[in-house]
Motif scaffolding. Structure first.
Motif, PDB file in Angstrom:
ATOM      1  N   LEU A  37     -33.576  -8.522 -11.578  1.00 22.32           N
ATOM      2  CA  LEU A  37     -32.940  -7.949 -12.763  1.00 22.32           C
ATOM      3  C   LEU A  37     -31.949  -8.931 -13.396  1.00 22.32           C
ATOM      4  CD1 LEU A  37     -32.434  -5.523 -14.605  1.00 22.32           C
ATOM      5  CD2 LEU A  37     -30.853  -4.623 -12.917  1.00 22.32           C
ATOM      6  N   GLU A  38     -31.276  -9.699 -12.526  1.00 20.69           N
ATOM      7  CA  GLU A  38     -30.237 -10.605 -13.022  1.00 20.69           C
ATOM      8  C   GLU A  38     -30.796 -11.671 -13.963  1.00 20.69           C
ATOM      9  OE1 GLU A  38     -30.324  -9.512  -9.857  1.00 20.69           O
ATOM     10  OE2 GLU A  38     -28.645  -8.168 -10.320  1.00 20.69           O
ATOM     11  N   SER A  39     -32.107 -11.920 -13.897  1.00 21.74           N
ATOM     12  CA  SER A  39     -32.647 -12.981 -14.738  1.00 21.74           C
ATOM     13  C   SER A  39     -33.108 -12.462 -16.102  1.00 21.74           C
ATOM     14  CB  SER A  39     -33.796 -13.683 -14.020  1.00 21.74           C
ATOM     15  OG  SER A  39     -34.712 -12.740 -13.543  1.00 21.74           O
ATOM     16  N   PHE A  40     -32.953 -11.179 -16.348  1.00 21.69           N
ATOM     17  CA  PHE A  40     -33.325 -10.625 -17.648  1.00 21.69           C
ATOM     18  C   PHE A  40     -32.166 -10.787 -18.629  1.00 21.69           C
ATOM     19  CE2 PHE A  40     -36.607  -8.799 -15.124  1.00 21.69           C
ATOM     20  CZ  PHE A  40     -37.649  -8.527 -15.994  1.00 21.69           C
ATOM     21  N   PRO A  41     -32.446 -10.648 -19.907  1.00 19.72           N
ATOM     22  CA  PRO A  41     -31.337 -10.725 -20.876  1.00 19.72           C
ATOM     23  C   PRO A  41     -30.245  -9.710 -20.535  1.00 19.72           C
ATOM     24  CG  PRO A  41     -33.448 -10.642 -22.008  1.00 19.72           C
ATOM     25  CD  PRO A  41     -33.736 -10.463 -20.559  1.00 19.72           C
ATOM     26  N   LEU A  42     -29.009 -10.109 -20.764  1.00 17.66           N
ATOM     27  CA  LEU A  42     -27.877  -9.249 -20.420  1.00 17.66           C
ATOM     28  C   LEU A  42     -27.999  -7.865 -21.047  1.00 17.66           C
ATOM     29  CD1 LEU A  42     -24.592 -11.319 -20.430  1.00 17.66           C
ATOM     30  CD2 LEU A  42     -25.708 -10.135 -18.548  1.00 17.66           C
ATOM     31  N   ALA A  43     -28.462  -7.855 -22.297  1.00 15.49           N
ATOM     32  CA  ALA A  43     -28.545  -6.569 -23.000  1.00 15.49           C
ATOM     33  C   ALA A  43     -29.438  -5.606 -22.231  1.00 15.49           C
ATOM     34  CB  ALA A  43     -29.080  -6.777 -24.411  1.00 15.49           C
ATOM     35  N   HIS A  44     -30.568  -6.107 -21.717  1.00 14.11           N
ATOM     36  CA  HIS A  44     -31.472  -5.246 -20.950  1.00 14.11           C
ATOM     37  C   HIS A  44     -30.780  -4.768 -19.679  1.00 14.11           C
ATOM     38  CE1 HIS A  44     -35.236  -7.381 -22.829  1.00 14.11           C
ATOM     39  NE2 HIS A  44     -34.288  -7.140 -23.710  1.00 14.11           N
ATOM     40  N   GLN A  45     -30.082  -5.691 -19.042  1.00 12.52           N
ATOM     41  CA  GLN A  45     -29.426  -5.333 -17.780  1.00 12.52           C
ATOM     42  C   GLN A  45     -28.387  -4.237 -17.967  1.00 12.52           C
ATOM     43  OE1 GLN A  45     -27.848  -8.452 -15.264  1.00 12.52           O
ATOM     44  NE2 GLN A  45     -29.040  -9.964 -16.373  1.00 12.52           N
ATOM     45  N   VAL A  46     -27.539  -4.427 -18.970  1.00 12.41           N
ATOM     46  CA  VAL A  46     -26.428  -3.490 -19.150  1.00 12.41           C
ATOM     47  C   VAL A  46     -26.968  -2.086 -19.409  1.00 12.41           C
ATOM     48  CG1 VAL A  46     -24.491  -2.857 -20.619  1.00 12.41           C
ATOM     49  CG2 VAL A  46     -24.839  -5.233 -19.975  1.00 12.41           C
ATOM     50  N   THR A  47     -27.926  -1.993 -20.337  1.00 10.38           N
ATOM     51  CA  THR A  47     -28.462  -0.675 -20.660  1.00 10.38           C
ATOM     52  C   THR A  47     -29.131  -0.058 -19.438  1.00 10.38           C
ATOM     53  OG1 THR A  47     -28.931  -1.617 -22.808  1.00 10.38           O
ATOM     54  CG2 THR A  47     -29.806   0.559 -22.380  1.00 10.38           C
ATOM     55  N   PHE A  48     -29.891  -0.870 -18.730  1.00 12.38           N
ATOM     56  CA  PHE A  48     -30.588  -0.352 -17.554  1.00 12.38           C
ATOM     57  C   PHE A  48     -29.596   0.170 -16.518  1.00 12.38           C
ATOM     58  CE2 PHE A  48     -32.542  -1.028 -13.351  1.00 12.38           C
ATOM     59  CZ  PHE A  48     -33.623  -0.171 -13.480  1.00 12.38           C
TER      60      PHE A  48
END
Lengths: 452, 518
Positions: free
Chosen positions: A240-251
């Motif tokens: 998960l950490e390698s995805f864009p921050l925006a995706h991480q935060v929402t997820f």
């Protein structure tokens, strides 16, 4: 047509997935407010497909691409063109107060979604173009909601002969949109290409769209299936950490809220805290959303309240939490109850009522602690010895405190019950001695974590 | 189930000439088949509205050097006669049918035996077939819709979309779609069908696009997708937006029988088996009497389910509908059939939202208690959101809300007071969770009270009928060693209980069956 296709060529040649996705947006950029009208008027139903084919496949100035992929894009832009037609006419109808048909818009947009989906499954669209799904998926959901709104009177087909299904009828399109998004989710999840060219990189954005939809549909439990499916693929997925921050935060936010609603407050707090830490400093709205759940979490797990400083940038959160916080701090039971009633509608809407309600335990603890402090010290057996607080307190003394500001006095059995709860929940150490009508508190740490 | 495109032919085509047989080898001497495959029916694409008669039957004649019998000529004549034109049958479809009929007759050497004067005209055949085919596919789409609650299987969706197009076959101009793939291979030119291809080649030719330049995508992936493509008929299929299931609008029942066994419908209802409103009212009276007299729950439940079904398929949503659901809900409650009760309450909620009478307060209160039982926090939150301020003041609802908050705060004292004073039939619901709440309260007491309490106190606090009941309850959870006779009566040794009730409590809370089915 030119500007859209030109942007397509530019983005395609540059391998710019987000730029490509932007060409499929139903919202014109502010610099070209006429863009969609011009695009739609540039051709007609009879020749749209042919023209797109000429421009994408047979124009030598455009980027080279395999035949089947090119055909796929032709289909995509043809579907997009049709959808834009529906959108323009729906908007025009809305302006002239005529009946607008967002249902048609939804159906056209869904067709676009399907064509795009087929582009990946059949025409070899590459993984870098996956942001197209973000844009198309995002508006699929929005149009579905609009369609359901104006289809309030539509006659739906009967699918269950035994009983009516009002819920499904009300959200027919949105439920359909959830199914489409789920198809996209599976398309991304099951991509077996090597990671560097995998559609898996689109997965969290799509999951977030799905979560959003499930929340709106009030079928939050379906989110669990998504999480389960992702977990099953853990080894094959980028972390998960390698995805864009925006995706991480929402997820993380959604995972946090899902846990919150299931009363897994520790897990919820973990995810929400991570979301909080990763959230962009200027996304005030998002930070506010995170805090809406993180604060009640914190109240239950650590019995702590938000500080003024934390709340100061968020007036909405202040009005939500400050009245309660004050009462909790003071141990003001009736004030707490009143604040809970006053905020009930807002709390219920945000699904935090049932959690905040449990803040009453902390309020009660603070009140009982005051009684304990007010009860004073044992008479010193010998002068100079350290003072020891009286640890035996009559139940009636607590009863009096609990009944402050209340019209009727609580009967002793109920007071005992509340005290028993405090002991049971480890908010107070000691025991009740019923024959003597006394509470015997621990000499050390009668109220754990509060310094006495 | 027949392949959808099989339906129109099944009555007409002799087995040997079924269209999905491989194209005949070059030497096949049957001349007529050539027209059959190149005709507009096979492909449809040559037919355009501007050229209404690209190939009519007349030009066929000299080519084939067949001396058409006069009855056949007359038949053709009549088919094209303007007064026989049916508005819902497009001309090219009719022509195709006509050609088909004649070629079948030629193939089977029955040109002279068929009574051409009396067999239906092609347009009539088409209309008939449409009528016959309709129920089958309506039913199909309905089934899919039912199964599709969660997610429609894309493959299946695809199948249906094909099905739909097969009904109005060739209605669109570019219908290469609805043409089965094997036809595609046949129609490159007039002679293609004379060439026999090796099987694998045919396979390849069915793929609409073969540009293999793979850019970026791994070869494996490419192959995989190709293989997949082979199965879903290629990109070109006009994957229609999942077809609107045939509108199964409300039916109007005509049945006059009062009683009817419940049968789960998988197809649209048949009016003669559905009871209209007035009959259903009589049914309800009959059932009420029977329930009083016989009390046979499985019979009653079955009958109520069939009543509910009849109401639903006729879309009757009035005060009578509410009454049926309310009575069934109450009976189910009484019998502890929580699953059936839940179905009723779900319907009732929707009916109350439409304000068609009934007893919303009573059932909204049950609903709260039910969600307490199932520990459904999300639903509880929604219930709170739905209640108006006035409703919150209604006795039964207020009671249920108090039950909820008492439990939320662990106030067992208040909870059991409320339990003993439950309005309407709410006690049936509360009975379902009172045991676990007693266990919870007992573990609470065991931790808080030392060294003991009077058994009497337990009886009163936990709403037992008598000390005996309380003692029995403690016995049932292996607490016999915790009861001790003293000079002033039985005492409950809370200080020695340890985890006795704690583990039982955890078990009890785990066991909530959310669906509540029995």
């Amino acid at each position: 047509m030119d500007s859209v296709i030109q942007d397509f060529r530019k983005a395609y040649s540059a391998g710019d997935g987000y730029g490509l996705a932007q060409t499929l947006s139903p919202i014109p950029p502010s610099s070209q407010s006429e863009r969609l009208q011009k695009f739609f008027q540039s051709t007609n139903y009879a020749s749209a497909q042919k023209e797109f084919r000429n421009q994408i496949l047979y124009d030598n100035s455009g980027p080279k691409m395999p035949m089947d992929e090119g055909n796929g894009w032709v289909e995509v832009y043809t579907a997009y063109w049709k959808a834009i037609g529906e959108i323009l006419s729906a908007e025009a109808a809305a302006q002239s107060n005529a009946r607008s048909s967002w249902t048609k818009v939804y159906d056209a947009w869904k067709e676009l979604t399907n064509v795009l989906h087929r582009g990946y499954s059949n025409c070899g669209f590459e993984a870098w173009t996956v942001p197209c799904f973000y844009v198309v998926g995002k508006y699929l959901r929005i149009f579905a909601i609009k369609a359901d709104e104006d289809a309030a009177t539509s006659t739906t087909t009967m699918t269950n002969f035994d009983d009516f299904n009002p819920e499904a009828e009300r959200n027919e399109k949105l439920e359909d949109a959830a199914r489409q998004l789920n198809r996209i989710f599976n398309l991304c999840l099951s991509d077996r290409a090597p990671l560097e060219e995998s559609r898996k990189w689109g997965i969290y954005n799509i999951i977030n769209l799905l979560f959003k939809t499930y929340f709106k549909l009030n079928s939050i439990s379906l989110s669990k299936n998504i999480l389960k499916a992702v977990r099953a693929y853990t080894g094959d997925m980028p972390v998960l950490e390698s995805f864009p921050l925006a995706h991480q935060v929402t997820f993380k936010y959604y995972v946090g809220v899902i846990n919150f609603l299931e009363e897994s407050y520790v897990e919820a707090e973990k995810n929400l805290t991570e979301a909080w830490n990763l959230c962009h400093k200027d996304s005030v709205r998002n930070k506010e959303l995170i805090l809406t759940y993180l604060i009640p979490c914190h109240l239950l797990t650590t019995h702590t309240l938000p500080t003024q400083a934390l709340l100061s940038p968020y007036p909405r959160l202040q009005s939500l939490f400050l009245p309660l916080s004050r009462c909790i701090k003071k141990g003001d039971l009736s004030g707490f109850d009143a604040a809970l009633v006053a905020g009930e509608d807002e709390f219920v809407k945000r699904r935090i009522y049932l959690t905040l309600e449990r803040g009453r335990d902390v309020t009660l603890r603070n009140l009982l602690r005051k009684v304990f402090l007010a009860n004073g010290f044992e008479e010193a057996k010998e002068p100079g010895a350290p003072q020891v607080r009286k640890s035996r307190i009559p139940i009636a003394a607590f009863g009096t405190a609990i009944s402050i500001d209340s019209k009727e006095t609580m009967d002793n059995d109920e007071v005992e019950c509340l005290l028993a709860n405090m002991v049971y929940k480890n908010l107070m150490k000691g025991y009740i001695s019923r024959p003597y009508g006394m509470v015997v508190l621990n000499k050390k740490g009668a109220f754990p974590g509060t310094g006495v | 189930m027949n392949a959808p495109w099989g339906i129109p032919h099944s009555q007409m085509v002799a087995p040997g000439t079924a269209p999905h047989y491989p194209p005949p080898p070059a030497y096949t001497p049957v001349v007529v088949r050539q027209t059959f495959t190149t005709g507009p029916y096979a492909m449809g694409q040559q037919v355009s509205p501007t050229q209404p008669q690209p190939i009519t039957v007349e030009p066929m004649e000299p080519k084939k050097k067949i001396d058409w019998p006069q009855p056949v000529r007359d038949y053709v004549q009549r088919s094209f006669d303007p007064c026989n034109v049916l508005p819902d049958v497009p001309r090219h479809e009719m022509e195709a049918k006509l050609k088909h009929t004649i070629s079948v007759a030629t193939d089977s050497n029955s040109l002279d035996t068929i009574d051409w004067a009396n067999i239906p005209l092609p347009q009539q055949m088409i209309r008939l077939e449409k009528v016959q085919a309709a129920p089958a596919w309506i039913q199909e789409s309905v089934n899919v819709h039912i199964n599709g609650n969660g997610q429609i299987n894309p493959a299946r969706e695809h199948l249906i979309s094909k099905k739909r197009t097969s009904q109005d076959l060739d209605r669109d101009d570019n219908e290469s779609v609805s043409t089965p793939p094997w036809r595609n291979t046949n129609n490159r030119n007039g002679f293609e069908d004379r060439i026999t291809y090796p099987a694998n080649r045919i396979d390849k030719r069915q793929q609409p696009f073969q540009d293999d330049a793979s850019k970026g995508t791994s070869k494996f992936q490419k192959n995989l997708e190709k293989r997949q493509r082979r199965f879903d008929g290629g990109y070109k299929s006009t994957y229609k937006v999942s077809p609107e299931p045939a509108a199964t609008g409300p039916v109007v029942g005509t049945s006059q029988t009062l009683e009817k066994r419940y049968f789960r419908l998988t197809a649209p209802p048949i009016p003669s088996q559905v009871r209209p409103d007035p009959i259903l009212r009589q049914t309800l009276e009959l059932l009420k009497k029977k329930w009083k007299k016989e009390g046979n729950y499985s019979y009653i439940c079955d009958q109520f389910k069939s009543m509910r079904q009849d109401l639903t398929v006729q879309r009757i949503k009035n005060e009578f509908t509410v009454t049926v659901y309310e009575i069934h809900g109450r009976i189910a409650l009484e019998k502890g059939d929580i699953g059936e009760y839940n179905q009723c309450q779900t319907q009732l909620k929707a009916l109350y939202d439409q304000k068609v009478g009934g007893n919303p307060v009573e059932f909204k209160a049950y609903r709260i208690l039910y969600f307490i039982h199932t520990s459904n926090r999300t639903a509880l939150n929604d219930v709170l959101a739905d209640l108006t301020t006035a409703e919150k003041e209604e006795k039964a609802i207020k009671h249920a809300l108090n039950v909820r908050s008492a439990l939320a705060l662990g106030n067992y004292h208040r909870f059991f007071r409320l339990y003993l004073d439950t309005p309407n039939m709410g006690a049936y619901l509360m009975d379902m969770f009172v045991v676990r709440e007693r266990l919870s309260a007992l573990s609470n007491m065991c931790k808080a009270y030392k060294p003991d309490v009077k058994l009497r106190f337990v009886t009163e606090e936990l709403g037992f009928e008598s000390d005996g009941d309380a003692a029995q309850f403690i016995y049932d959870y292996n607490g016999q060693h915790l009861l001790e006779e003293k000079e002033d009566g039985l005492r409950f040794l809370t200080g020695k209980a340890g985890q006795t009730f704690e583990s039982a409590k955890i078990q009890a809370f785990k066991k909530v069956d959310i669906k509540g089915q029995i």
